[in-house]
Design an enzyme around this catalytic site. Structure first.
Site, PDB file in Angstrom:
ATOM      1  N   LYS A  61       5.587   1.919  -3.497  1.00 38.75           N
ATOM      2  CA  LYS A  61       4.775   3.426  -3.980  1.00 38.75           C
ATOM      3  C   LYS A  61       5.168   3.508  -5.038  1.00 38.75           C
ATOM      4  CE  LYS A  61       5.209   7.383  -1.573  1.00 38.75           C
ATOM      5  NZ  LYS A  61       4.264   7.663  -1.049  1.00 38.75           N
ATOM      6  N   SER A 107      -6.678   5.865   4.215  1.00 39.54           N
ATOM      7  CA  SER A 107      -6.649   4.959   3.353  1.00 39.54           C
ATOM      8  C   SER A 107      -7.085   3.324   3.636  1.00 39.54           C
ATOM      9  CB  SER A 107      -5.757   4.586   2.691  1.00 39.54           C
ATOM     10  OG  SER A 107      -5.071   6.238   1.978  1.00 39.54           O
ATOM     11  N   ASN A 121      -1.158  19.513   1.006  1.00 40.38           N
ATOM     12  CA  ASN A 121      -2.510  18.911   1.131  1.00 40.38           C
ATOM     13  C   ASN A 121      -2.332  18.882   2.875  1.00 40.38           C
ATOM     14  OD1 ASN A 121      -3.091  15.803   2.439  1.00 40.38           O
ATOM     15  ND2 ASN A 121      -5.023  16.538   1.277  1.00 40.38           N
ATOM     16  N   LYS A 133       5.471   2.222   8.412  1.00 34.85           N
ATOM     17  CA  LYS A 133       4.442   3.216   8.832  1.00 34.85           C
ATOM     18  C   LYS A 133       2.754   2.513   9.221  1.00 34.85           C
ATOM     19  CE  LYS A 133       4.362   7.461   5.567  1.00 34.85           C
ATOM     20  NZ  LYS A 133       3.985   8.588   5.042  1.00 34.85           N
ATOM     21  N   THR A 172      -3.834  12.885   6.663  1.00 37.64           N
ATOM     22  CA  THR A 172      -2.691  12.807   7.372  1.00 37.64           C
ATOM     23  C   THR A 172      -2.646  14.351   8.055  1.00 37.64           C
ATOM     24  OG1 THR A 172      -2.092  12.460   4.746  1.00 37.64           O
ATOM     25  CG2 THR A 172      -0.342  13.274   5.918  1.00 37.64           C
ATOM     26  N   LYS A 231       1.142  -1.160   0.211  1.00 34.85           N
ATOM     27  CA  LYS A 231      -0.700   0.102  -0.114  1.00 34.85           C
ATOM     28  C   LYS A 231       1.459   1.132  -0.174  1.00 34.85           C
ATOM     29  CE  LYS A 231      -4.349   1.886   0.704  1.00 34.85           C
ATOM     30  NZ  LYS A 231      -3.412   2.681  -0.539  1.00 34.85           N
TER      31      LYS A 231
HETATM   32  N1  GLU Z   1       0.750   9.346   0.177  1.00 35.43           N
HETATM   33  C1  GLU Z   1       1.068   8.918   1.583  1.00 35.43           C
HETATM   34  C2  GLU Z   1       1.734   8.309   2.463  1.00 35.43           C
HETATM   35  O1  GLU Z   1       2.578   8.814   2.383  1.00 35.43           O
HETATM   36  C3  GLU Z   1      -0.457   7.963   1.219  1.00 35.43           C
HETATM   37  C4  GLU Z   1      -0.426   6.430   0.978  1.00 35.43           C
HETATM   38  C5  GLU Z   1      -1.570   6.302   1.148  1.00 35.43           C
HETATM   39  O2  GLU Z   1      -3.232   6.047   0.809  1.00 35.43           O
HETATM   40  O3  GLU Z   1      -1.312   4.066   1.568  1.00 35.43           O
HETATM   41  O4  GLU Z   1       1.866   8.173   4.045  1.00 35.43           O
END
Ligand code: GLU
Length: 428
Positions: A120, A362, A235, A108, A204, A84
């Site tokens: 990613k 998410s 954002n 994370k 976030t 993810k």
């Molecule tokens: N791009 C965001 C991050 O770096 C969210 C990733 C997601 O929601 O999967 O955490």
């Protein structure tokens, strides 16, 4: 890179600063795994993504020409569950950065205990110079190019730097066409009418706000009246400035890619939010700007780097005035700067914890898509609050108990789960 090479790199990093995101991530993952008692074989497995796909995509531009774009999708480790993580559109995207970002996503997800590994994606492009039509064709081309390795039970993309809910909508539509059935669970960060979740857009910043509140408690700092600087007005940065303002804090500084504003009496946040464009640009409207570098060194109680990587380095870490630094961006502080700040008694809340609110909601979005039953914003926020407070406390307690900085503690918690899952699966 083997264990000896990691040590060599560590020594090298002490002499000349490691600003390479992948190398610095590997150094901390290695340290975290050895503190947890895992073997060097485990490090060999986790030091890089399991899969890395590079794609080249021909896209018809508005003037009739064809431009070939390069994109990536990295899947770090899927022992815990599907991978993810977001997709960024940026001129400076490169393979190593995408790899490092996928590893941070694994961490994370581990820290907030989601049933995912990290992934990613990125495309080398500058969306600020592209039309909506060009962006749509590029977004669809990317999904076609990576479709074999992604899906709701394989790898679930989301927004990141310079991507948004409209881009997620095009990507979801393209994926649903390819599979010939509606697939909202393929991607998160969608518009509400296409199966997006309440609260995702602000998530976030909500997560960062929770971490700021918890960090302030630890430092005995009252949030009301506290002076806050937010670097970056995208954002995360813009919503955060709003939340801090609403919480009674004084937002004294903000910035975008072109410059920064500072006013020790507090900025007019509502006005700035109203005037920012969709890429977070607002400082170009003002004459009395300072640079992003200068902003980081201004007087404040809480500093939030919410822009890009390598902003706090060995060069400016000594000049940071804030007693609390909370990383809303990915990788804003180098390892050397982390050490300098920690030695100076500054409480540094690391990116892999502070910015985990986005992926947490998410996950809620994906759960709602899978069950076809949708929650209210209150329900989402309540769940996010529980997850983030628990995660903050776990990391903070471990850092206190082991006398280590919060980054290493966060890596230990984040890495433990994927290492254990890899072990149970018999991979190591
Ligand atoms: N791009 C965001 C991050 O770096 C969210 C990733 C997601 O929601 O999967 O955490």
């Amino acid at each position: 890179m083997g264990a000896t090479a990691v040590k060599r790199n560590q020594q090298k990093a002490n002499q000349e600063e490691a600003t390479n995101l992948l190398t610095s991530t590997q150094i901390v993952i290695h340290e975290a795994l050895s503190k947890l008692g895992f073997s060097d074989e485990m490090y060999e497995l986790l030091k890089e993504p399991l899969r890395m796909l590079t794609v080249r995509m021909p896209v018809r531009m508005d003037d009739g020409s064809i431009k070939v774009f390069t994109g990536y999708r990295a899947q770090h480790n899927d022992a815990v569950g599907p991978t993810k993580g977001g997709v960024r559109f940026h001129p400076e995207v490169d393979e190593e950065e995408v790899k490092a970002l996928s590893m941070w996503m694994s961490l994370k997800c581990g820290i907030v205990n989601l049933p995912y590994g990290g992934g990613k994606g990125g495309i080398i492009c500058d969306p600020r110079t592209m039309s909506m039509g060009e962006l749509e064709r590029l977004s669809r081309a990317y999904v076609r190019a990576i479709s074999q390795i992604v899906g709701p039970t394989k790898d679930i993309p989301a927004p990141d730097v310079y991507t948004n809910s409209q881009i997620m909508a095009w990507m979801m539509d393209e994926y649903s066409h390819l599979r010939e059935y509606d697939s909202p669970g393929f991607i998160t960060g969608k518009p509400l009418v296409l199966g997006g979740s309440q609260g995702r857009e602000k998530a976030t910043a909500q997560g960062v706000t929770i971490c700021i509140r918890e960090a302030a408690k630890q430092k005995g700092l009252e949030l009301k009246g506290a002076r806050v600087i937010v670097q970056g007005f995208g954002n995360a940065g813009s919503f955060l400035a709003k939340f801090m303002h609403e919480a009674g804090a004084k937002v004294v500084g903000i910035s975008d890619a072109y410059g920064a504003l500072y006013d020790r009496k507090g900025l007019d946040i509502d006005y700035l939010l109203d005037r920012r464009d969709s890429f977070g640009t607002v400082t170009t409207l003002f004459e009395n700007t300072i640079t992003n570098e200068e902003l980081l060194e201004m007087e404040c109680d809480i500093l939030v780097p919410a822009a890009i990587s390598n902003q706090i380095t060995a060069h400016n870490a000594h000049a940071i005035k804030a007693p609390i630094v909370v990383e809303a961006a990915n990788g804003p502080t180098t390892l050397e700067a982390t050490k300098i700040l920690t030695d100076r008694g500054i409480l540094l809340v690391p990116d892999v914890l502070a910015s985990a609110g986005g992926v947490t909601v998410s996950y809620f979005e994906w759960v709602q898509n899978n069950q076809g039953y949708y929650w209210t914003e209150e329900e989402v926020n309540e769940k996010l609050e529980k997850v983030l407070v628990q995660a903050f406390n776990n990391v903070h307690q471990l850092s206190q108990a082991r006398s280590i900085d919060m980054r290493l503690a966060a890596y230990m918690i984040g890495a433990r789960r994927m290492a254990e899952a890899s072990k149970f699966r018999g991979w190591v």
